[in-house]
Design an enzyme around this catalytic site. Structure first.
Site, short mmCIF file in Angstrom:
data_model
loop_
_atom_site.label_atom_id
_atom_site.label_comp_id
_atom_site.label_asym_id
_atom_site.label_seq_id
_atom_site.Cartn_x
_atom_site.Cartn_y
_atom_site.Cartn_z
N ASP A 87 44.25 -61.98 -18.48
CA ASP A 87 42.93 -61.53 -18.16
C ASP A 87 42.68 -62.21 -16.68
OD1 ASP A 87 42.87 -63.62 -20.01
OD2 ASP A 87 40.76 -64.08 -19.13
N ASN A 88 43.48 -63.19 -16.39
CA ASN A 88 43.50 -63.63 -14.99
C ASN A 88 44.57 -63.22 -14.09
OD1 ASN A 88 41.19 -65.13 -15.85
ND2 ASN A 88 42.24 -67.04 -16.72
N ASP B 188 40.34 -66.37 -10.46
CA ASP B 188 39.71 -67.18 -11.63
C ASP B 188 40.36 -68.66 -11.38
OD1 ASP B 188 38.10 -65.39 -12.56
OD2 ASP B 188 38.96 -65.31 -14.54
N ARG C 294 42.13 -56.06 -14.04
CA ARG C 294 43.15 -57.17 -14.31
C ARG C 294 44.19 -56.38 -15.23
NH1 ARG C 294 39.37 -61.97 -14.70
NH2 ARG C 294 37.45 -61.38 -13.85
N ASP D 269 26.79 -69.38 -22.61
CA ASP D 269 25.49 -69.37 -22.10
C ASP D 269 25.34 -68.37 -20.73
OD1 ASP D 269 27.01 -70.77 -20.24
OD2 ASP D 269 25.60 -72.53 -20.33
P1 AMP Z 1 38.17 -67.96 -17.95
O1 AMP Z 1 38.48 -68.94 -18.85
O2 AMP Z 1 37.24 -68.21 -17.08
O3 AMP Z 1 39.19 -66.85 -17.41
O4 AMP Z 1 36.92 -67.18 -18.86
C1 AMP Z 1 37.39 -66.53 -20.12
C2 AMP Z 1 36.36 -65.72 -20.54
O5 AMP Z 1 35.39 -66.39 -21.17
C3 AMP Z 1 35.72 -64.63 -19.80
O6 AMP Z 1 35.71 -63.53 -20.47
C4 AMP Z 1 34.56 -65.34 -19.23
O7 AMP Z 1 33.62 -64.21 -18.88
C5 AMP Z 1 33.84 -65.98 -20.50
N1 AMP Z 1 33.27 -67.26 -20.26
C6 AMP Z 1 33.75 -68.24 -19.62
N2 AMP Z 1 32.54 -69.32 -19.49
C7 AMP Z 1 31.61 -68.29 -19.95
C8 AMP Z 1 30.15 -68.67 -20.01
N3 AMP Z 1 29.82 -70.12 -19.56
N4 AMP Z 1 29.27 -67.88 -20.49
C9 AMP Z 1 29.78 -66.57 -21.00
N5 AMP Z 1 31.01 -66.51 -20.97
C10 AMP Z 1 31.92 -67.20 -20.46
MG MG Z 2 38.99 -65.13 -16.43
#
Ligand code: AMP
Ligand code: MG
Length: 486
Positions: free
Chosen positions: A252-253, A262, A183, A125
Site C-alpha cells: 500500500d506504500n 508515505d 498504489r 483516531d
Molecule cells: P501507514 O503505516 O502510514 O502506511 O498506514 C497504514 C494504514 O493505517 C493506512 O490505511 C492509514 O490510513 C492507517 N492509519 C495510520 N495511522 C492512522 C490514524 N492515526 N488514524 C486512522 N488511520 C490510520
Molecule cells: Mg501508507
C-alpha cells in the site's frame, strides 16, 4: 471585497470511480488551526498563488476548516500486504480534497494527512502528530531536491488539538501533493472488490491518468506491469544512491506513478551497513537497506497478481506473460544499479573490473563503518572534516586503484568529478539533525532549526559554507529508531 485569486483549478476525476473504491466526506474541523510551514516554491510550481492570503487564512484552508471552492474530498479504499500480511486498509486519516491542474494540465492530488476519521480508520483516531508531519515535510522535500521522484509537501498546520500516542502530542495536518495516490494496494483492493468492474475501471483510469501512450497497445496490462517495474527499479536505485531506507515498503506504500510515498519510519543511513533498519517493528530486517530491491520485486509480484485477469482470460497464459515480465527484474535492476554506482565513482566507459572495484569499496566501508555519504564526498574532495578513517591503508590502496581506473582511455579526474558531483549529495537530512530540529519545533515552538535545515537541503549537491556541520555524524547513533505510530 475583492475576491483573492489563488488559482485553484480543480478537476476531480477519481471521485467518479465506483462507490466501492472511495468514500466522499469532509475533513473533521479542527479547534484552532495555526500555520506552521508553507511551501511557497511548490505552490508557485503548480500555479497556485497564495501571496495575498495571510497565515490565518492559510491555516483555515489547510486544516480543512474552509475548503476551497471546487474541492470534493474523498478517502480512497485500498488494501495491502503489510510486512507480508494481506489487510484491507484505505485512507484512515487522509482525504484527497481534489485534483488540481496546473497551467500545463499536469494533475496533482491535493491531500490532507491527519484530517480526521474516515470509514477506513478502523480503531484509530484519524489524526497525526506535529513531529511526524514536519518530518514528512523535511524528508519529502529533501528527496525532491535530491532528484528522487516523490510526493511533496505543501503545508503543515497545527490543529490546536491533542493526539494521544505513547504520550500526548500536538496535533497537525500535512498537505501532500502527489501525481496520484494510486498504489499497488489500490489494485489489490479492486481485484477482490464486490463490484466486478472495479479492476477494469481502475486500470482504465490509471492508464488514462498516467500512461495514455499504452492505452492502444496490444497488451496494455502487461505493458503497465513493465512500466511500473521500470519505474520502481529507477526509484529503488535512487534510494540506494543516497542511502535512503523507506522502512515500510508495504504494497500500500508503493505507487503506480513511481513516486516515493508515505514517510513513516524512513531514514538515511549514516555509516554503511547493508543490513541497516530503522523501523522499531522491523525485527527481521524485511525492509533493510540491501533488501529494498528484493522487496520491490516482491511487491511487483503482488501487482502482477492483481493484473492477471486483465492480462489474459486464460489464467495460465496470463501467469506466463506476467512471469516473463517479472523475471527481467534482477538483471534490469543490476544493470541500473551498476550504472548508478559507476556514476557515484565517476567511472567513464566500461571496464571488466568495475564491479569488483565497487564491491571492494563497499566492503571496506562496511568493515570500517565508514559514513556512506561522506565517503563519496571524500573522493570528490568535498569532505571538510578530518577523519582518520580515510588514512586506513586498505582505503589508500583502493583509492590508488580507483585513481588509475579513472584515468583510463585518456579520461581525467575533472571529467569524473563532474559526473560524481551530480549524484553524490554533500548534505542529506541526517537523523540527528532532523531529530534536533523536530525537538525544537515540537517542544519549544521554535521552528528556526527546521527552516535552516530545509534551506540547506534545497541544494544538496552544492557546496555551502556550513557543509562540515552537516557532514558531522554522531558517535552515539548506533540505535537510531523510527516509529510507525505517527
Ligand atoms: P501507514 O503505516 O502510514 O502506511 O498506514 C497504514 C494504514 O493505517 C493506512 O490505511 C492509514 O490510513 C492507517 N492509519 C495510520 N495511522 C492512522 C490514524 N492515526 N488514524 C486512522 N488511520 C490510520
Ligand atoms: Mg501508507
Amino acid at each position: 471585497m475583492l475576491k483573492k485569486k489563488i488559482g485553484w483549478k480543480f478537476d476531480n476525476t477519481y471521485s467518479n470511480l465506483t462507490k466501492s473504491m472511495l468514500s466522499k466526506l469532509n475533513p473533521t474541523p479542527v479547534k484552532t488551526p495555526e500555520l506552521v510551514l508553507f511551501n511557497h516554491s511548490l505552490s508557485k510550481k503548480i500555479d497556485l498563488d497564495f501571496s495575498q492570503i495571510d497565515n490565518k487564512e492559510l491555516a483555515l484552508i489547510f486544516s480543512g476548516n474552509k475548503l476551497p471552492e471546487g474541492s470534493e474530498s474523498i478517502a480512497q479504499a485500498y488494501a495491502g500486504h503489510q510486512f507480508g500480511h494481506f489487510t484491507i486498509l484505505g485512507d484512515g486519516r487522509a482525504l484527497t480534497i481534489g485534483e488540481h491542474l496546473d497551467k500545463n494540465k499536469n494533475r496533482y492530488d491535493i491531500q490532507f494527512k491527519g484530517s480526521g476519521i474516515t470509514p477506513y480508520s478502523r480503531n484509530a483516531d484519524g489524526r497525526a502528530a506535529l513531529g511526524p508531519m514536519l518530518r514528512e515535510y523535511i524528508i519529502s522535500e529533501a528527496m525532491h531536491n535530491l532528484g528522487v521522484p516523490t510526493t511533496r509537501s505543501l503545508a503543515v498546520i497545527k490543529t490546536g488539538e491533542e493526539v494521544v500516542r505513547e504520550s500526548i502530542l500536538k496535533g497537525a495536518i500535512l498537505t501532500r501533493v502527489a501525481s496520484s495516490h494510486i498504489r499497488v494496494g489500490t489494485f489489490q483492493y479492486a481485484l477482490i472488490s464486490k463490484d466486478k468492474n472495479d479492476l477494469k475501471t481502475l486500470f482504465d483510469y490509471t492508464l488514462k491518468r498516467h500512461y495514455p501512450n499504452i492505452i492502444k497497445s496490444k497488451s496494455p496490462a502487461a505493458d503497465l506491469l513493465k512500466i511500473v517495474l521500470e519505474k520502481q527499479i529507477d526509484l529503488i536505485c535512487n534510494w540506494m544512491r543516497i542511502g535512503f531506507i523507506h522502512g515500510v515498503m508495504n504494497t500500500d506504500n508503493m505507487t503506480i506513478s513511481g513516486e516515493t510515498i508515505d514517510y513513516g519510519p524512513c531514514a538515511f543511513m549514516d555509516r554503511y551497513d547493508p543490513e541497516t533498519v530503522f523501523s522499531s517493528i522491523d525485527h527481521k530486517g524485511r525492509y533493510a537497506y540491501y533488501n529494498q530491491p528484493r522487496i520491490a520485486k516482491w511487491n511487483l509480484e503482488r501487482f502482477a497478481e492483481s493484473l492477471l485477469p486483465l492480462i489474459d482470460n486464460d489464467s495460465k497464459v496470463a501467469i506466463e506473460i506476467a512471469e516473463g515480465v517479472l523475471k527481467e527484474f534482477p538483471e534490469k535492476y543490476k544493470k541500473k544499479w551498476l550504472k548508478m554506482m559507476k556514476k557515484k565513482l565517476g567511472l567513464i566507459d566500461n571496464n571488466l573490473k568495475d564491479e569488483q572495484l565497487i564491491s571492494e569499496l563497499l566492503s571496506w566501508m562496511h568493515q570500517n563503518k565508514a559514513d556512506f555519504t561522506n565517503t563519496f564526498c571524500y573522493l570528490m574532495n568535498e569532505y571538510n572534516l578530518n577523519d582518520k578513517i580515510y588514512n586506513e591503508k586498505n582505503f589508500i590502496l583502493w583509492k590508488k586503484k580507483w585513481g588509475d581506473r579513472i584515468k583510463l582511455n585518456n579520461n581525467s579526474l575533472e571529467k569524473s568529478l563532474k559526473i560524481m558531483r551530480k549524484v553524490n549529495p554533500l548534505v542529506i537530512p541526517r537523523n540527528h539533525l532532523v531529530e534536533e530540529a523536530l525537538s525544537y519545533a515540537t517542544k519549544m515552538n521554535d521552528l528556526n532549526k527546521v527552516i535552516e535545515l530545509l534551506k540547506v537541503l534545497e541544494n544538496p549537491y552544492s557546496n555551502i559554507s556550513a557543509t562540515s556541520f552537516y557532514q558531522s555524524t554522531p558517535t552515539l547513533e548506533e540505535n537510531y529508531v523510527t516509529y510507525c505510530g505517527t
